[in-house]
Design a protein around this motif. Structure first.
Motif, mmCIF file in Angstrom:
data_model
loop_
_atom_site.group_PDB
_atom_site.id
_atom_site.type_symbol
_atom_site.label_atom_id
_atom_site.label_comp_id
_atom_site.label_asym_id
_atom_site.label_seq_id
_atom_site.Cartn_x
_atom_site.Cartn_y
_atom_site.Cartn_z
ATOM 1 N N GLY A 194 -1.327 2.411 5.764
ATOM 2 C CA GLY A 194 -1.369 1.308 6.707
ATOM 3 C C GLY A 194 -0.427 1.412 7.881
ATOM 4 O O GLY A 194 -0.478 0.579 8.793
ATOM 5 N N VAL A 195 0.449 2.407 7.900
ATOM 6 C CA VAL A 195 1.440 2.510 8.976
ATOM 7 C C VAL A 195 0.763 2.659 10.336
ATOM 8 O O VAL A 195 1.135 1.993 11.313
ATOM 9 C CB VAL A 195 2.417 3.673 8.720
ATOM 10 C CG1 VAL A 195 3.137 4.082 10.006
ATOM 11 C CG2 VAL A 195 3.441 3.299 7.665
ATOM 12 N N LEU A 338 12.510 -7.121 2.974
ATOM 13 C CA LEU A 338 12.500 -5.946 2.111
ATOM 14 C C LEU A 338 11.088 -5.829 1.569
ATOM 15 O O LEU A 338 10.647 -6.653 0.769
ATOM 16 C CB LEU A 338 13.514 -6.080 0.983
ATOM 17 C CG LEU A 338 13.625 -4.885 0.031
ATOM 18 C CD1 LEU A 338 14.073 -3.633 0.772
ATOM 19 C CD2 LEU A 338 14.574 -5.199 -1.120
ATOM 20 N N ALA A 339 10.348 -4.805 2.008
ATOM 21 C CA ALA A 339 8.904 -4.743 1.784
ATOM 22 C C ALA A 339 8.524 -3.655 0.805
ATOM 23 O O ALA A 339 9.026 -2.531 0.886
ATOM 24 C CB ALA A 339 8.187 -4.511 3.113
ATOM 25 N N ASP A 340 7.617 -4.003 -0.093
ATOM 26 C CA ASP A 340 7.049 -3.002 -0.993
ATOM 27 C C ASP A 340 6.142 -2.046 -0.253
ATOM 28 O O ASP A 340 6.034 -0.875 -0.620
ATOM 29 C CB ASP A 340 6.226 -3.681 -2.095
ATOM 30 C CG ASP A 340 7.093 -4.439 -3.088
ATOM 31 O OD1 ASP A 340 8.287 -4.116 -3.183
ATOM 32 O OD2 ASP A 340 6.566 -5.344 -3.758
ATOM 33 N N ASP A 341 5.476 -2.544 0.765
ATOM 34 C CA ASP A 341 4.476 -1.742 1.459
ATOM 35 C C ASP A 341 4.319 -2.236 2.892
ATOM 36 O O ASP A 341 4.931 -3.226 3.295
ATOM 37 C CB ASP A 341 3.129 -1.777 0.722
ATOM 38 C CG ASP A 341 2.662 -3.200 0.422
ATOM 39 O OD1 ASP A 341 2.965 -4.107 1.226
ATOM 40 O OD2 ASP A 341 2.010 -3.412 -0.618
ATOM 41 N N THR A 342 3.479 -1.553 3.630
ATOM 42 C CA THR A 342 3.265 -1.894 5.036
ATOM 43 C C THR A 342 2.624 -3.262 5.187
ATOM 44 O O THR A 342 2.929 -4.004 6.128
ATOM 45 C CB THR A 342 2.366 -0.824 5.685
ATOM 46 O OG1 THR A 342 2.951 0.465 5.483
ATOM 47 C CG2 THR A 342 2.200 -1.068 7.170
ATOM 48 N N GLU A 365 -7.148 -2.785 3.897
ATOM 49 C CA GLU A 365 -8.129 -1.839 3.357
ATOM 50 C C GLU A 365 -7.476 -0.506 3.016
ATOM 51 O O GLU A 365 -7.712 0.072 1.955
ATOM 52 C CB GLU A 365 -9.258 -1.638 4.369
ATOM 53 C CG GLU A 365 -10.359 -0.713 3.853
ATOM 54 C CD GLU A 365 -11.494 -0.567 4.852
ATOM 55 O OE1 GLU A 365 -12.418 0.220 4.584
ATOM 56 O OE2 GLU A 365 -11.446 -1.243 5.907
ATOM 57 N N VAL A 366 -6.636 -0.011 3.907
ATOM 58 C CA VAL A 366 -5.929 1.238 3.636
ATOM 59 C C VAL A 366 -4.976 1.067 2.465
ATOM 60 O O VAL A 366 -4.862 1.944 1.600
ATOM 61 C CB VAL A 366 -5.157 1.700 4.885
ATOM 62 C CG1 VAL A 366 -4.345 2.952 4.576
ATOM 63 C CG2 VAL A 366 -6.115 1.972 6.025
ATOM 64 N N GLN A 370 -4.908 3.269 -1.081
ATOM 65 C CA GLN A 370 -3.772 4.137 -1.387
ATOM 66 C C GLN A 370 -2.602 3.298 -1.879
ATOM 67 O O GLN A 370 -1.503 3.349 -1.348
ATOM 68 C CB GLN A 370 -3.367 4.940 -0.154
ATOM 69 C CG GLN A 370 -4.485 5.765 0.432
ATOM 70 C CD GLN A 370 -4.054 6.485 1.695
ATOM 71 O OE1 GLN A 370 -2.884 6.686 1.956
ATOM 72 N NE2 GLN A 370 -5.018 6.883 2.506
ATOM 73 N N LYS A 371 -2.851 2.533 -2.924
ATOM 74 C CA LYS A 371 -1.841 1.621 -3.436
ATOM 75 C C LYS A 371 -0.647 2.387 -3.977
ATOM 76 O O LYS A 371 -0.778 3.366 -4.699
ATOM 77 C CB LYS A 371 -2.430 0.742 -4.547
ATOM 78 C CG LYS A 371 -1.462 -0.270 -5.138
ATOM 79 C CD LYS A 371 -1.030 -1.293 -4.103
ATOM 80 C CE LYS A 371 -0.120 -2.366 -4.708
ATOM 81 N NZ LYS A 371 0.372 -3.286 -3.676
ATOM 82 N N GLU A 372 0.551 1.909 -3.613
ATOM 83 C CA GLU A 372 1.783 2.545 -4.081
ATOM 84 C C GLU A 372 2.516 1.619 -5.043
ATOM 85 O O GLU A 372 2.397 0.399 -4.985
ATOM 86 C CB GLU A 372 2.703 2.856 -2.900
ATOM 87 C CG GLU A 372 2.137 3.861 -1.937
ATOM 88 C CD GLU A 372 3.132 4.167 -0.846
ATOM 89 O OE1 GLU A 372 4.073 4.925 -1.127
ATOM 90 O OE2 GLU A 372 2.969 3.647 0.254
#
Length: 389
Positions: A194-195, A338-342, A365-366, A370-372
């Motif tokens: 998602g970046v 403080l974010a887990d993801d984008t 969607e991204v 590509q879940k982290e």
């Protein structure tokens, strides 16, 4: 220094000595002619900053998608074993004038230019000419350099780290980072999910004038400027000035470990050059970004709209330390996420009206594809900071 760090430093130093031996014997590829390596500049219509370097020999070849690790290593050695030209003179020709500057012992030069008439604000990028005056080339040598002039209608600017913020680098592990740097190329570097869509959304903003400048302030070396530019282009991440740093290779240290001094100086130069522009700061928890950005919020009150920190450190004590910094950032009038993801950052930006809400669909969607995994402690810290429900 740990034993493996000493071994890595000695290995890199031996490689450097081998390359020097090859160069002295004349085995090194390239004709040895001096060339100018320009870096993207930035500034206002009437004042801009530009940096570059004078080197000898041919530049490393561009990345190829099917390139082997061995060829990647050879290209990286060529980049890191750059033959810099100290004391060179470069003449910068800009609208209405010119300025001549000299290179330092590492071949770098810096120039402040004052165009008259000023650069037009109707165009984002403006080109100036760099003429090599000394050492005198066999034929006239001119290199173009591009300078970003954000329009007066920009709503805000973005200052982002790169390693472990935009692209996974494992910067907290010197060994893994060395592997990623030396054995990979621009095609082998994958951005966090998602970046690209998030940064495009930030650049376009939510207003009628769709351009907000993006600056990349990183501790990556200037030797990787071309690779990082290729990476941004391949991944369709907004192009902007890259503010990197010089790395010195020695038998004692293969890579520099300090970050605050370089990053603070680069960020301050940007903020001082655009005094009327607010900024978002984006980094990660792996090194010193939270501490550096906390300092920036303190030194530039009311200039930082938010600090986004990607949590790449699975240690609860690190999350607790960032929580304490977040409390201080809030008291200073800004916000630390403080974010887990984008997607978490994007949702906050959309809630604040900084990006268009519809851009969340592409980012989500991204993120689903590509879940982290989320490092420990993130949700608890954000609950305490009141950044998530």
């Amino acid at each position: 220094m740990a034993d493996w760090k000493k071994s890595l430093a000695k290995f890199v130093h031996r490689v450097e000595q081998k390359v020097d031996d090859q160069r002295q014997r004349g085995d090194w590829v390239g004709d040895g002619a001096p060339r100018i390596e320009p870096y993207r500049g930035y500034g206002m219509a009437d004042r801009a900053y530009l940096k570059g370097r004078v080197l000898r020999g041919a530049p490393a070849p561009a990345s190829r998608q099917d390139q082997s690790a061995l060829l990647n290593l050879a290209g990286m050695i060529q980049r890191f074993e750059s033959d810099e030209v100290a004391g060179a003179r470069v003449r910068v020709v800009h609208p209405g004038g010119e300025v001549t500057v000299a290179t330092d012992e590492e071949g770098f030069f810096e120039a402040w230019i004052h165009p008259d008439p000023p650069f037009s604000t109707n165009a984002l990028w403006h080109r100036v000419e760099l003429h090599l005056e000394h050492p005198a080339p066999a034929a006239p040598y001119v290199a173009p350099a591009d300078i970003l002039i954000p329009p007066p209608t920009s709503a805000f600017g973005v200052i982002s780290d790169i390693d472990d913020t935009v692209v996974k680098t494992d910067a907290t592990s010197m060994l893994r980072m060395a592997r990623n740097v030396f054995l990979s190329n621009a095609y082998g570097r994958i951005p966090f999910p998602g970046v690209a869509a998030f940064y495009r959304a930030l650049q376009h903003g939510a207003g009628a004038a769709p351009f907000n400048p993006v600056f990349y302030v990183s501790s990556s070396p200037w030797n990787l400027h071309d690779v990082l530019t290729e990476f941004l282009t391949i991944q369709q991440i907004p192009i902007g000035p890259l503010l990197l740093r010089d790395w010195g290779l020695s038998a004692q240290e293969a890579m520099p470990t300090g970050h605050a001094g370089h990053k603070l100086a680069a960020i301050r130069r940007i903020l001082d050059l655009f005094p009327g522009m607010p900024f978002l700061l984006i980094g990660d928890s792996g090194q010193e970004d939270p501490e550096i950005y906390h300092r920036v919020v303190h030194d530039y009150p009311d200039r930082i709209r938010a600090v986004y920190i990607r949590n790449v450190t699975p240690r609860p004590e690190r999350a607790a330390a960032i929580k304490r910094l977040g409390d201080e950032v809030q008291r200073a009038g800004s916000t630390l996420i403080l974010a887990d993801d984008t997607l978490a950052c994007a949702r906050h930006a959309a809630e604040q009206g900084w990006i268009r809400p519809e851009t969340l669909d592409e980012i989500a969607e991204v993120a689903r594809d590509q879940k982290e995994a989320s490092p420990a402690g993130t949700k608890a810290v954000n609950r305490e900071l009141s950044t998530e429900g």
